[in-house]
Design a protein around this motif. Sequence first.
Motif, short mmCIF file in Angstrom:
data_model
loop_
_atom_site.label_atom_id
_atom_site.label_comp_id
_atom_site.label_asym_id
_atom_site.label_seq_id
_atom_site.Cartn_x
_atom_site.Cartn_y
_atom_site.Cartn_z
N GLU A 248 1.01 -1.20 0.01
CA GLU A 248 0.05 0.04 -0.04
C GLU A 248 0.92 1.19 -0.05
OE1 GLU A 248 -2.25 -2.93 2.73
OE2 GLU A 248 -0.23 -2.59 1.96
N GLN B 239 1.20 3.78 -3.65
CA GLN B 239 0.60 5.17 -3.60
C GLN B 239 1.84 6.05 -3.63
OE1 GLN B 239 -2.76 6.55 -2.16
NE2 GLN B 239 -2.49 5.80 -0.06
N ILE C 50 -6.86 0.45 0.71
CA ILE C 50 -6.47 2.11 0.59
C ILE C 50 -7.70 2.81 0.40
CG2 ILE C 50 -5.34 3.77 -0.61
CD1 ILE C 50 -3.28 1.57 -1.73
N LYS D 32 -5.56 -5.22 -1.44
CA LYS D 32 -4.70 -4.28 -0.95
C LYS D 32 -5.04 -2.78 -1.48
CE LYS D 32 -1.42 -6.82 1.21
NZ LYS D 32 -1.23 -6.64 2.74
N SER E 55 -0.11 3.43 5.14
CA SER E 55 -0.49 3.00 3.74
C SER E 55 -0.30 3.65 2.57
CB SER E 55 -1.92 2.57 3.88
OG SER E 55 -2.40 1.84 4.87
#
Length: 845
Positions: A157, A161, A231, A227, A258
Motif C-alpha cells: 500500500e 501510493q 487503501i 490491498k 498505507s
Amino acid sequence: MENFDPLGIHTGESIVVAPMQTLSNSEFQKLREIALTIVRHVGIQGECNVQFALDPFSEEYRVIEVNARLSRSSALASKATGYPLAFIAAKLGLGYGLHELKNSITKVTSAFFEPAIDYVVCKIPRWDMNKFQGVSKQIGSSMKSVGEVMAIGRSFEEVIQKGLRMIGQGMHGFVGNRELKISKDIRKELSEPTDMRIFAIAAAFEHGISIDEIYEMTKIDKWFLQKLKYIYDIQERLKALNSLESLSTDLLIEAKKSGFSDFQIARSVLKTPSEEMEDAVLEVREFRKKAGIVPYVKQIDTLAAEYPAQTNYLYLTYHGDSHDISFERDNRSVVVLGSGAYRIGSSVEFDWCCVNAIQTIRKEGYRAITINYNPETVSTDYDTCDKLYFDELSLERVLDILDLEAPMGVIISTGGQIPNNLALRLDSQHVPILGTSALSIDRAEDRHKFSMMCDGLGIDQPRWKELAAMEDIYAFSDEVGFPLLIRPSYVLSGAAMNVVSNRDELKDYLELAVRVSKQHPVVVTEFLLNAKEIEVDAVARQGEVILYAIGEHVEYAGVHSGDATIVFPPQKLYFETVRRIKKITRQIAKELNISGPFNIQFLARDNEVKVIECNLRASRSMPFVSKILKVNLIELATKIMLNRPVEILDKSTFDLDYLGVKASQFSFHRLLKADPVLGVEMASTGEVGCLGEDFHEALLKSMLSVGYSFPKKNILLSTGTPRDKVELLEPARRLVEKGYQLYGTKGTAKYLEEHGVKVQALAWPDENEHPNALDYIREKKIDMVVNVPKNLSKNELQNDYVIRRSAVDFNIPLITNARLASAFLTAICRFGPEDIKIQSWDEYK
C-alpha cells in the motif's frame, strides 16, 4: 520481480513489484530452479533475464523468453536489490569468478551472496500519450511508456501510493485525485487496459464494483486488488471525519503506513478546495508532527540483517520507530533535488546536470545528498553521491529530509521543472536555496510577471494578454489575429501549450491550459510566422554573465525547442541579431540577479529580436553545448552556487573550427494512430549530437544517427505553403540532377513542373484516382516522404495525416518541416556515405 498486470501487457508497460508478493514458496523455488537450469544449459556468462508466465491456479508455467544480456529491468533489479548487476557482469566477462568479487554496495559480502530484501519495491511506468493527436491509449504487448519510477517502502500500500505520486502526472496517490479523465464506461476501461487502468480500479470501488468482478475483467491478482481496496476503505474512513481534532492517532498512523500523503489527508478530512490546499497541507503536517508521527529513515539492507549494512541507499517509511543512520548536521551537506521520472521533455539531460552538480559539490569538499526516485539514472547509482534518498520529490518528503539533514543549502536548478516548481514553497518554509532566489525564479516562470518585467526593461516580446475573461481574449484575438499561442506557467516541455488557428480551438485549448496549471496564470501571445528561434544557454554570477552559448534552430519558430534541430555555434544569424541577443541576455541576468544556470529563448525576424521565455535552471540543451564547447556549464554554475571562485572564460573559447548539430529522436511507430507532426508541445523521446566541419556534414551525421538513411531512388514531396514550396525548389532541382526520381502531390507537382523540375504527380489518398500516393507508400515504392502541413489547423492536419501516418507505419523516413527537409536533402546531394568523416570527439580542436 512480479508483474501487477497479467500476461499480454509488456513488462515495460506493467507495474512491477519486488520481491514477488503472490507466489507460494513452492512456486517461487520452482521458477528459480528452472531459471538456473536454463542459464547453465545455455552457458550464459554475465547478466541475463528469464521471463515466465505462471498459471495462478496451478504450478503450470511457460518460459516466455530468455535474454542473454542486460534487460530493461536490470537497472530496476540492481537498484531494488542493491546488487550492481552490470558491474558484476562486466567483471565476469573479464574472467573473474563470483567468489573473487565483493558486492561493491554492501562492501562485506561476496558477489555469490544472494540478496534477501526486507522491504517492498514498486516500479510504475510513465506514459505521455496526451501529447499526441489521435493516439490509441490502449496498452498491450508493445511498449509505449517513456520512463519509470521506483518506490521503496515496507508495504505494498505504501509503495503503490508513493509511486503514483512520483509519476508526475498530477496524481496524489491511488485515491484523493480529482478530474480523472476515465471513460464513462468503467467496465470497458478495466477490460481494455489503458494508461489509466490503476485509476479505473479506484473508480470501480467508488461505483461499488466488487473485487471478484474487477478480477474477472482485469485478471489482476486478487491479492493486489484487496490491498487497493484497503487503501480505498481508509480514505472512506477519513472522509467520514470533518476536522483534524476528530482524527485519531491510530487512524492517522494507519493512513501514513498505507502511503497517504498529507495532501490526501487534507483533501479527505478537511474537504479543502483546491485553491487553499497549500495551507491545508501544512496544517496537516503541523498536526502530525505535534502528535509525534514522523517518517523514519531506513537503509536498504539486502542482507536481511545477516551482516551489517554499509549502503548509502536510504528511504523514508512510517513502518519504523528509529533511524538506521545518523545525521551530521555540520553545515557541510548540500542537497541536490533530482529530475524524477524520464518523460517527454525531461530525460537524461537533466540527470547529466544533476550528476555534474553532485560531482562538483564533492570535488569542492562538501557532502552531496541526492533525492531522486528514477532507477534508470546515474544520480541514483550507489557510488554517485554521499547519501541517496530514493524517495519522493514532493514538498512533504523534501521537508521531512531537510528537517533531519539540516543542510547548508539545496540546489533546485539542475533537475528540470520538478524542483523548480518547489522553489516558492521551499522558500516560504525558510529552506536555504543555493543560487538564484525563489522570487527571481517566480518572476521568470510566472508568464504575467515575466512579461511585465520585459515591458519595464524595454525588451521586445510578442504581444500578450493574460487570461482573465474570455471576452478580453476574444478582443485580443480580433486585434492581433490568428494564429495565437497559449502558454501556461510553470510547465515543462510545453505541456498544454498550443498554437490555435480559430475561436473554437482557442476555447478548447484555454480550458486544457487552465487544468494543467491551476495555480498559475495562462498567457495568450501572438504567434510569429517565419521567425527564427534562437536559444541562449548561460551561467551568471550575481547578475553578471560569465559564459553564454547561442544555439540556432534549423526549423522556424513553432517547433518546440526539444524537438527542433539545433546548430551550435549559429551559422545563419546576422551580426546585429547576435549583438542584440547578448545585450538582452545581460539585461535579464542583471534584473533577476541570476547566480547559476539559465536559458533564454528568442525569436528573430529581419534583425528584430523578441524574447519568448527565460528559465532560471539548467536546460535541455546544456549537455549538448557543454560537449561542443568542451566547457562544463554545470560545473561552472555549481561552483558559483557554492560561492567558490570561477574564472571568466577567454573569448577564444567560442572560436571553434567545427560545429555541432543536435537532432531529435521520435517514437511515432510505437504510438498507433498518433499524427507524426511537430508543434509547440514536445514529442521527441531522445536526441543525438554530432560534430562536423560544416553544417551539412554535422546535420547529415545527426539525422543518420536518429534513424534516417540515404534514400535509394524515389522521394515523395508534399510541400505546404507557397513559402515552403520555394524553400524546397532548389533541393528538388539538385535531387533530380543527382538521379533521384521525384513524386509530388498535385499542388507540389504542378509548382515543380512550372519551375522546370521533372516530377510525377500522385493523387491524394482520399481521391479515387491512380497512381495514388497511398498505394506507392504501401507498396514501398517510396524511399522517403517530405510532407509539410500548410498550417496547424485541424482540417489541414487531417488532410495530410494519412500520408504521414502511413509513412511511419510502413517504416519510410518522414520529414514534416520544410526548413529541415531543405537542409537534409541539400546534405544528401553534397555528401555520399563514403564522404562522411569519422573523427573522435577530441580530434575536433
